[in-house]
Each structure stands twice: as structure tokens, then as C-alpha cells.
Design a protein around this motif. Structure first.
Motif, mmCIF file in Angstrom:
data_model
loop_
_atom_site.group_PDB
_atom_site.id
_atom_site.type_symbol
_atom_site.label_atom_id
_atom_site.label_comp_id
_atom_site.label_asym_id
_atom_site.label_seq_id
_atom_site.Cartn_x
_atom_site.Cartn_y
_atom_site.Cartn_z
ATOM 1 N N ARG A 2 -55.813 -8.504 2.018
ATOM 2 C CA ARG A 2 -55.684 -7.055 2.255
ATOM 3 C C ARG A 2 -54.976 -6.425 1.063
ATOM 4 O O ARG A 2 -53.913 -6.859 0.659
ATOM 5 N N ASN A 5 -51.505 -2.114 2.993
ATOM 6 C CA ASN A 5 -50.763 -2.416 4.214
ATOM 7 C C ASN A 5 -50.102 -1.131 4.726
ATOM 8 O O ASN A 5 -50.193 -0.077 4.101
ATOM 9 N N ALA A 6 -49.442 -1.225 5.858
ATOM 10 C CA ALA A 6 -48.844 -0.037 6.480
ATOM 11 C C ALA A 6 -47.763 0.588 5.596
ATOM 12 O O ALA A 6 -47.676 1.817 5.491
ATOM 13 N N GLU A 7 -46.955 -0.228 4.952
ATOM 14 C CA GLU A 7 -45.882 0.294 4.092
ATOM 15 C C GLU A 7 -46.450 1.082 2.905
ATOM 16 O O GLU A 7 -45.977 2.171 2.586
ATOM 17 N N SER A 9 -49.425 2.452 2.764
ATOM 18 C CA SER A 9 -50.089 3.638 3.321
ATOM 19 C C SER A 9 -49.083 4.764 3.557
ATOM 20 O O SER A 9 -49.349 5.925 3.251
ATOM 21 N N GLU A 10 -47.918 4.429 4.084
ATOM 22 C CA GLU A 10 -46.861 5.427 4.311
ATOM 23 C C GLU A 10 -46.342 5.989 2.990
ATOM 24 O O GLU A 10 -46.086 7.181 2.872
ATOM 25 N N LYS A 13 -48.619 8.630 1.513
ATOM 26 C CA LYS A 13 -48.580 9.942 2.168
ATOM 27 C C LYS A 13 -47.602 10.897 1.483
ATOM 28 O O LYS A 13 -47.741 12.102 1.564
ATOM 29 N N GLN A 49 -56.078 8.992 2.502
ATOM 30 C CA GLN A 49 -56.951 8.181 3.342
ATOM 31 C C GLN A 49 -58.193 8.992 3.691
ATOM 32 O O GLN A 49 -58.104 10.180 3.994
#
Length: 65
Positions: A2, A5-7, A9-10, A13, A49
Motif C-alpha cells: 500500500r 495509509n490513513a496517516e 491521507s490525513e 488534507k 482524494q
């Protein structure tokens, strides 16, 4: 593997597209991707995104031989 990851992606933003226009050397690099087989490195400075994918803007360094 991958690449997002979520971190990350944040973090992205905080830097939507066009948010770092005109910053030049003061632009923040959010992520660095590289592919050793081609000697290319991607520096992501902003993005967003789009559905299940991401659109990045940044700098690519290297040459394809």
C-alpha cells in the motif's frame, strides 16, 4: 504494498491542490515516493482524494534511461 495509509491521507488534507502556490522553497513535502529500478523520485506537495484514488501535485526528480 500500500502506497497510501490513513496517516498520509490525513496529512494530505492539510495541503489541498493549489494551497502551496508561490511558496517556492518553503513548500512542504507531504510524501516521497521512489522506484529504484528507474532512479525516479516523486515529492508530493499537495493533492486530493478522488473516489478511491488520489491526485497529486509535486516534483519528479530523475531520468529514465
Amino acid at each position: 504494498m500500500r502506497l497510501m495509509n490513513a496517516e498520509l491521507s490525513e496529512s494530505l488534507k492539510k495541503f489541498p491542490l493549489y494551497s502551496q502556490d508561490g511558496k517556492k522553497a518553503d513548500a512542504v513535502v507531504v510524501a516521497k515516493y521512489f522506484f529504484p529500478a528507474t532512479a525516479l523520485t516523486w515529492y508530493v506537495t499537495e493533492g486530493r482524494q478522488e473516489d478511491d484514488d488520489y491526485l497529486f501535485f509535486g516534483l519528479v526528480v530523475g531520468t529514465v534511461v
